[in-house]
Design an enzyme around this catalytic site. Sequence first.
Site, PDB file in Angstrom:
ATOM      1  N   ASN A 130       0.841  -1.189   0.000  1.00  0.00           N
ATOM      2  CA  ASN A 130       0.000   0.000   0.000  1.00  0.00           C
ATOM      3  C   ASN A 130       0.880   1.244   0.000  1.00  0.00           C
ATOM      4  O   ASN A 130       1.989   1.243   0.533  1.00  0.00           O
ATOM      5  CB  ASN A 130      -0.992   0.000   1.161  1.00  0.00           C
ATOM      6  CG  ASN A 130      -0.363  -0.078   2.537  1.00  0.00           C
ATOM      7  OD1 ASN A 130       0.534  -0.876   2.778  1.00  0.00           O
ATOM      8  ND2 ASN A 130      -0.846   0.742   3.453  1.00  0.00           N
ATOM      9  N   VAL A 131       0.389   2.285  -0.661  1.00  0.00           N
ATOM     10  CA  VAL A 131       1.101   3.551  -0.779  1.00  0.00           C
ATOM     11  C   VAL A 131       0.114   4.652  -0.391  1.00  0.00           C
ATOM     12  O   VAL A 131      -0.871   4.879  -1.087  1.00  0.00           O
ATOM     13  CB  VAL A 131       1.621   3.784  -2.216  1.00  0.00           C
ATOM     14  CG1 VAL A 131       2.355   5.111  -2.318  1.00  0.00           C
ATOM     15  CG2 VAL A 131       2.514   2.632  -2.660  1.00  0.00           C
ATOM     16  N   GLU A 132       0.393   5.302   0.744  1.00  0.00           N
ATOM     17  CA  GLU A 132      -0.482   6.367   1.220  1.00  0.00           C
ATOM     18  C   GLU A 132      -0.045   7.716   0.668  1.00  0.00           C
ATOM     19  O   GLU A 132       1.040   7.853   0.099  1.00  0.00           O
ATOM     20  CB  GLU A 132      -0.479   6.397   2.749  1.00  0.00           C
ATOM     21  CG  GLU A 132      -1.081   5.148   3.352  1.00  0.00           C
ATOM     22  CD  GLU A 132      -1.115   5.151   4.866  1.00  0.00           C
ATOM     23  OE1 GLU A 132      -1.784   4.267   5.417  1.00  0.00           O
ATOM     24  OE2 GLU A 132      -0.482   6.023   5.509  1.00  0.00           O
ATOM     25  N   SER A 170      -3.015  13.442   0.689  1.00  0.00           N
ATOM     26  CA  SER A 170      -4.364  13.593   0.160  1.00  0.00           C
ATOM     27  C   SER A 170      -4.942  12.180   0.104  1.00  0.00           C
ATOM     28  O   SER A 170      -4.726  11.441  -0.855  1.00  0.00           O
ATOM     29  CB  SER A 170      -4.313  14.226  -1.232  1.00  0.00           C
ATOM     30  OG  SER A 170      -5.598  14.289  -1.787  1.00  0.00           O
ATOM     31  N   TYR A 171      -5.626  11.768   1.169  1.00  0.00           N
ATOM     32  CA  TYR A 171      -5.997  10.369   1.380  1.00  0.00           C
ATOM     33  C   TYR A 171      -6.650   9.680   0.182  1.00  0.00           C
ATOM     34  O   TYR A 171      -6.436   8.499  -0.036  1.00  0.00           O
ATOM     35  CB  TYR A 171      -6.901  10.225   2.606  1.00  0.00           C
ATOM     36  CG  TYR A 171      -6.216  10.560   3.907  1.00  0.00           C
ATOM     37  CD1 TYR A 171      -4.859  10.345   4.098  1.00  0.00           C
ATOM     38  CD2 TYR A 171      -6.928  11.118   4.962  1.00  0.00           C
ATOM     39  CE1 TYR A 171      -4.228  10.659   5.285  1.00  0.00           C
ATOM     40  CE2 TYR A 171      -6.315  11.430   6.159  1.00  0.00           C
ATOM     41  CZ  TYR A 171      -4.960  11.200   6.317  1.00  0.00           C
ATOM     42  OH  TYR A 171      -4.349  11.507   7.501  1.00  0.00           O
ATOM     43  N   GLU A 230      -3.096  -4.704  -3.058  1.00  0.00           N
ATOM     44  CA  GLU A 230      -3.638  -5.596  -4.077  1.00  0.00           C
ATOM     45  C   GLU A 230      -3.614  -4.933  -5.451  1.00  0.00           C
ATOM     46  O   GLU A 230      -3.184  -5.521  -6.444  1.00  0.00           O
ATOM     47  CB  GLU A 230      -5.079  -6.009  -3.742  1.00  0.00           C
ATOM     48  CG  GLU A 230      -5.227  -6.735  -2.428  1.00  0.00           C
ATOM     49  CD  GLU A 230      -5.541  -5.808  -1.258  1.00  0.00           C
ATOM     50  OE1 GLU A 230      -4.867  -4.772  -1.073  1.00  0.00           O
ATOM     51  OE2 GLU A 230      -6.478  -6.138  -0.503  1.00  0.00           O
ATOM     52  N   CYS A 247     -10.546  -4.591   0.216  1.00  0.00           N
ATOM     53  CA  CYS A 247     -11.597  -3.579   0.174  1.00  0.00           C
ATOM     54  C   CYS A 247     -12.427  -3.739  -1.110  1.00  0.00           C
ATOM     55  O   CYS A 247     -12.069  -4.499  -2.008  1.00  0.00           O
ATOM     56  CB  CYS A 247     -10.992  -2.177   0.257  1.00  0.00           C
ATOM     57  SG  CYS A 247     -10.180  -1.620  -1.266  1.00  0.00           S
TER      58      CYS A 247
END
Length: 137
Positions: free
Chosen positions: A49-51, A54-55, A62, A93
């Site tokens: 995952n890459v956050e 800016s959410y 995945e 998700c």
Amino acid sequence: MPASPAAATLRKLERAAKAAAKKAYAPYSQFTVGAAVLMSNGDVFTGCNVENASYGLCNCAERTAIFSAVAAGKKQLSCVVVYTPTARATAPCGACRQVIHEFGPTARVVSVCDGKERIDSTIAALLPGAFGPADLS
């Protein structure tokens, strides 16, 4: 339905997903997720995952793995393994379920964690009545 991966292959995917989680960029949630996808030709791709500050611009592990496969010219997905650093397994998700369905409508989806719990399902069970390419014809 594609052939389910052998137990040894599944363990390899689980290790790859866990290793991918260590590469995650998760400064906001601290929730590092890794994924490994097995393509129908046997190729394996990983993602984390890459956050983003800016959410809405974040990307799940995945989808990172699947998009890497597509960028390499592979489009037939047979299995996805997701690792989360939790006591209980966490299913993908909704957005990831949709992308998994796009490239592997009969894919096996396995979620593993630091505890003993695991989720072993299919994308069809996780996303019943999915909208896909056939709906556009």
